[in-house]
Scaffold this active site. Structure first.
Site, PDB file in Angstrom:
ATOM      1  N   LYS A 245      20.841  12.067  28.805  1.00 46.30           N
ATOM      2  CA  LYS A 245      21.730  11.158  28.066  1.00 46.30           C
ATOM      3  C   LYS A 245      22.908  10.677  28.923  1.00 46.30           C
ATOM      4  O   LYS A 245      23.170  11.231  30.013  1.00 46.30           O
ATOM      5  CB  LYS A 245      22.201  11.868  26.798  1.00 46.30           C
ATOM      6  CG  LYS A 245      21.095  12.046  25.748  1.00 46.30           C
ATOM      7  CD  LYS A 245      21.667  12.731  24.509  1.00 46.30           C
ATOM      8  CE  LYS A 245      20.706  12.704  23.346  1.00 46.30           C
ATOM      9  NZ  LYS A 245      21.339  13.304  22.135  1.00 46.30           N
TER      10      LYS A 245
ATOM     11  N   PHE B  20      27.547   9.810  11.415  1.00 42.21           N
ATOM     12  CA  PHE B  20      27.737   9.795  12.861  1.00 42.21           C
ATOM     13  C   PHE B  20      26.923   8.702  13.565  1.00 42.21           C
ATOM     14  O   PHE B  20      27.034   8.530  14.774  1.00 42.21           O
ATOM     15  CB  PHE B  20      27.428  11.166  13.477  1.00 42.21           C
ATOM     16  CG  PHE B  20      26.000  11.652  13.314  1.00 42.21           C
ATOM     17  CD1 PHE B  20      24.969  11.139  14.094  1.00 42.21           C
ATOM     18  CD2 PHE B  20      25.692  12.647  12.389  1.00 42.21           C
ATOM     19  CE1 PHE B  20      23.659  11.592  13.957  1.00 42.21           C
ATOM     20  CE2 PHE B  20      24.381  13.109  12.246  1.00 42.21           C
ATOM     21  CZ  PHE B  20      23.367  12.570  13.037  1.00 42.21           C
TER      22      PHE B  20
ATOM     23  N   ARG C  85      12.303  21.686  23.805  1.00 39.31           N
ATOM     24  CA  ARG C  85      13.375  21.944  22.818  1.00 39.31           C
ATOM     25  C   ARG C  85      14.045  23.294  23.107  1.00 39.31           C
ATOM     26  O   ARG C  85      15.267  23.429  22.984  1.00 39.31           O
ATOM     27  CB  ARG C  85      12.810  21.946  21.385  1.00 39.31           C
ATOM     28  CG  ARG C  85      12.233  20.618  20.917  1.00 39.31           C
ATOM     29  CD  ARG C  85      13.248  19.589  20.531  1.00 39.31           C
ATOM     30  NE  ARG C  85      14.122  19.970  19.448  1.00 39.31           N
ATOM     31  CZ  ARG C  85      14.886  19.101  18.766  1.00 39.31           C
ATOM     32  NH1 ARG C  85      14.857  17.800  19.060  1.00 39.31           N
ATOM     33  NH2 ARG C  85      15.665  19.506  17.813  1.00 39.31           N
TER      34      ARG C  85
ATOM     35  N   THR D 218      21.357  21.548  19.127  1.00 38.46           N
ATOM     36  CA  THR D 218      22.000  20.225  19.171  1.00 38.46           C
ATOM     37  C   THR D 218      23.466  20.331  19.575  1.00 38.46           C
ATOM     38  O   THR D 218      23.950  19.534  20.372  1.00 38.46           O
ATOM     39  CB  THR D 218      21.879  19.555  17.779  1.00 38.46           C
ATOM     40  OG1 THR D 218      20.503  19.533  17.394  1.00 38.46           O
ATOM     41  CG2 THR D 218      22.431  18.147  17.811  1.00 38.46           C
TER      42      THR D 218
ATOM     43  N   ARG E 283      21.800  22.196  27.159  1.00 39.96           N
ATOM     44  CA  ARG E 283      22.944  21.704  26.377  1.00 39.96           C
ATOM     45  C   ARG E 283      24.150  22.624  26.530  1.00 39.96           C
ATOM     46  O   ARG E 283      25.295  22.154  26.523  1.00 39.96           O
ATOM     47  CB  ARG E 283      22.533  21.502  24.919  1.00 39.96           C
ATOM     48  CG  ARG E 283      21.731  20.211  24.755  1.00 39.96           C
ATOM     49  CD  ARG E 283      20.996  20.137  23.460  1.00 39.96           C
ATOM     50  NE  ARG E 283      20.615  18.771  23.104  1.00 39.96           N
ATOM     51  CZ  ARG E 283      19.876  18.457  22.055  1.00 39.96           C
ATOM     52  NH1 ARG E 283      19.427  19.407  21.246  1.00 39.96           N
ATOM     53  NH2 ARG E 283      19.580  17.203  21.798  1.00 39.96           N
TER      54      ARG E 283
ATOM     55  N   ASN F  96      25.461  15.487  24.179  1.00 31.26           N
ATOM     56  CA  ASN F  96      24.848  16.793  24.400  1.00 31.26           C
ATOM     57  C   ASN F  96      23.763  16.798  25.482  1.00 31.26           C
ATOM     58  O   ASN F  96      22.828  17.596  25.455  1.00 31.26           O
ATOM     59  CB  ASN F  96      24.325  17.357  23.067  1.00 31.26           C
ATOM     60  CG  ASN F  96      23.322  16.440  22.409  1.00 31.26           C
ATOM     61  OD1 ASN F  96      22.974  15.401  22.958  1.00 31.26           O
ATOM     62  ND2 ASN F  96      22.853  16.812  21.234  1.00 31.26           N
TER      63      ASN F  96
ATOM     64  N   HIS G 186      17.829  14.786  25.316  1.00 30.33           N
ATOM     65  CA  HIS G 186      17.043  14.565  24.100  1.00 30.33           C
ATOM     66  C   HIS G 186      15.644  15.116  24.317  1.00 30.33           C
ATOM     67  O   HIS G 186      15.106  15.030  25.426  1.00 30.33           O
ATOM     68  CB  HIS G 186      16.933  13.067  23.779  1.00 30.33           C
ATOM     69  CG  HIS G 186      15.869  12.764  22.761  1.00 30.33           C
ATOM     70  ND1 HIS G 186      16.106  12.833  21.410  1.00 30.33           N
ATOM     71  CD2 HIS G 186      14.545  12.453  22.905  1.00 30.33           C
ATOM     72  CE1 HIS G 186      14.972  12.552  20.759  1.00 30.33           C
ATOM     73  NE2 HIS G 186      14.021  12.323  21.652  1.00 30.33           N
TER      74      HIS G 186
HETATM   75  P1  IDP Z   1      18.444  16.701  18.201  1.00 27.01           P
HETATM   76  O1  IDP Z   1      18.836  15.752  19.313  1.00 27.01           O
HETATM   77  O2  IDP Z   1      18.737  18.126  18.565  1.00 27.01           O
HETATM   78  O3  IDP Z   1      17.029  16.492  17.731  1.00 27.01           O
HETATM   79  P2  IDP Z   1      19.314  15.352  15.767  1.00 27.01           P
HETATM   80  O4  IDP Z   1      19.791  16.037  14.538  1.00 27.01           O
HETATM   81  O5  IDP Z   1      17.990  14.681  15.735  1.00 27.01           O
HETATM   82  O6  IDP Z   1      19.416  16.407  16.965  1.00 27.01           O
HETATM   83  O7  IDP Z   1      20.422  14.269  16.136  1.00 27.01           O
HETATM   84  C1  IDP Z   1      20.182  13.291  17.122  1.00 27.01           C
HETATM   85  C2  IDP Z   1      21.411  13.167  17.988  1.00 27.01           C
HETATM   86  O8  IDP Z   1      22.504  12.693  17.192  1.00 27.01           O
HETATM   87  C3  IDP Z   1      21.944  14.485  18.572  1.00 27.01           C
HETATM   88  O9  IDP Z   1      21.256  14.898  19.752  1.00 27.01           O
HETATM   89  C4  IDP Z   1      23.378  14.138  18.849  1.00 27.01           C
HETATM   90  O10 IDP Z   1      23.532  13.335  20.029  1.00 27.01           O
HETATM   91  C5  IDP Z   1      23.721  13.283  17.622  1.00 27.01           C
HETATM   92  N1  IDP Z   1      24.256  14.089  16.514  1.00 27.01           N
HETATM   93  C6  IDP Z   1      23.574  14.938  15.693  1.00 27.01           C
HETATM   94  N2  IDP Z   1      24.383  15.497  14.772  1.00 27.01           N
HETATM   95  C7  IDP Z   1      25.622  14.995  15.020  1.00 27.01           C
HETATM   96  C8  IDP Z   1      26.904  15.203  14.397  1.00 27.01           C
HETATM   97  O11 IDP Z   1      27.057  15.955  13.430  1.00 27.01           O
HETATM   98  N3  IDP Z   1      27.953  14.499  14.935  1.00 27.01           N
HETATM   99  C9  IDP Z   1      27.811  13.646  15.995  1.00 27.01           C
HETATM  100  N4  IDP Z   1      26.635  13.428  16.598  1.00 27.01           N
HETATM  101  C10 IDP Z   1      25.536  14.095  16.128  1.00 27.01           C
HETATM  102 MG    MG Z   2      16.171  14.966  16.652  1.00 26.53          MG
END
Ligand code: IDP
Ligand code: MG
Length: 139
Positions: free
Chosen positions: A11, A59, A87, A93, A104, A114, A117
């Site tokens: 990212k 968000f 993962r 996350t 991460r 973070n 992806h």
């Molecule tokens: P993941 O990347 O671990 O699969 P997801 O819940 O699918 O997590 O969320 C996608 C992306 O959105 C996260 O990797 C992060 O960059 C962002 N994100 C997720 N939750 C939050 C939050 O609560 N606040 C701000 N950004 C978030």
């Molecule tokens: Mg996701």
């Protein structure tokens, strides 16, 4: 066991922080074969489409802005159990909650920025690969 493909991104925060090479080295050390790899600058529409499942979340606008704030690396990785293993290597996350030794934890700045992806499930991986790559890119 059979080989599986997953979709991964480095990212914008990790690319801007010059951590892409370290993350690629970790990917190779984990036994993934890099099937496709390119540096890419997402458009707003691309980022909105990629994260469409989160469109209703508070968000979402900030996430889209962050994802287009600079170039990313997009890639296809192959390994046994690639989706779940990537993962695991990425970690939770929220970097603050991620296990020691995960990408991460090591490189993430915040729950938003973070570092990486990874597709959540194989069906997502198939869709995300075709979002950025054509069949002839997969070598
Ligand atoms: P993941 O990347 O671990 O699969 P997801 O819940 O699918 O997590 O969320 C996608 C992306 O959105 C996260 O990797 C992060 O960059 C962002 N994100 C997720 N939750 C939050 C939050 O609560 N606040 C701000 N950004 C978030
Ligand atoms: Mg996701």
């Amino acid at each position: 066991m059979s080989l599986e493909k997953t979709f991964a991104m480095i990212k914008p925060d990790a690319v801007a922080g010059n951590n892409a090479g370290k993350i690629l080295a970790r990917i190779e050390a984990e036994g993934f074969r890099i099937v496709a790899l390119k540096k890419h600058q997402m458009t707003k529409a691309e980022a909105e489409g990629f994260y469409a499942e989160h469109a209703a979340r508070g968000f979402f606008p900030a996430l889209v802005s962050y994802m287009i704030s600079g170039p990313i690396y997009v890639m296809v990785l192959e390994r046994e159990d690639a989706v779940a293993h990537w993962r695991l290597v990425m970690g939770a996350t929220d970097p603050a909650k991620a296990d020691a030794g995960t990408i991460r934890k090591e490189f993430g700045q915040s729950i938003e920025a973070n570092a990486a992806h990874g597709s959540a499930v194989p069906a997502d991986a198939a869709r995300e690969v075709t979002y950025f790559f054509s069949q002839s890119d997969l070598i």
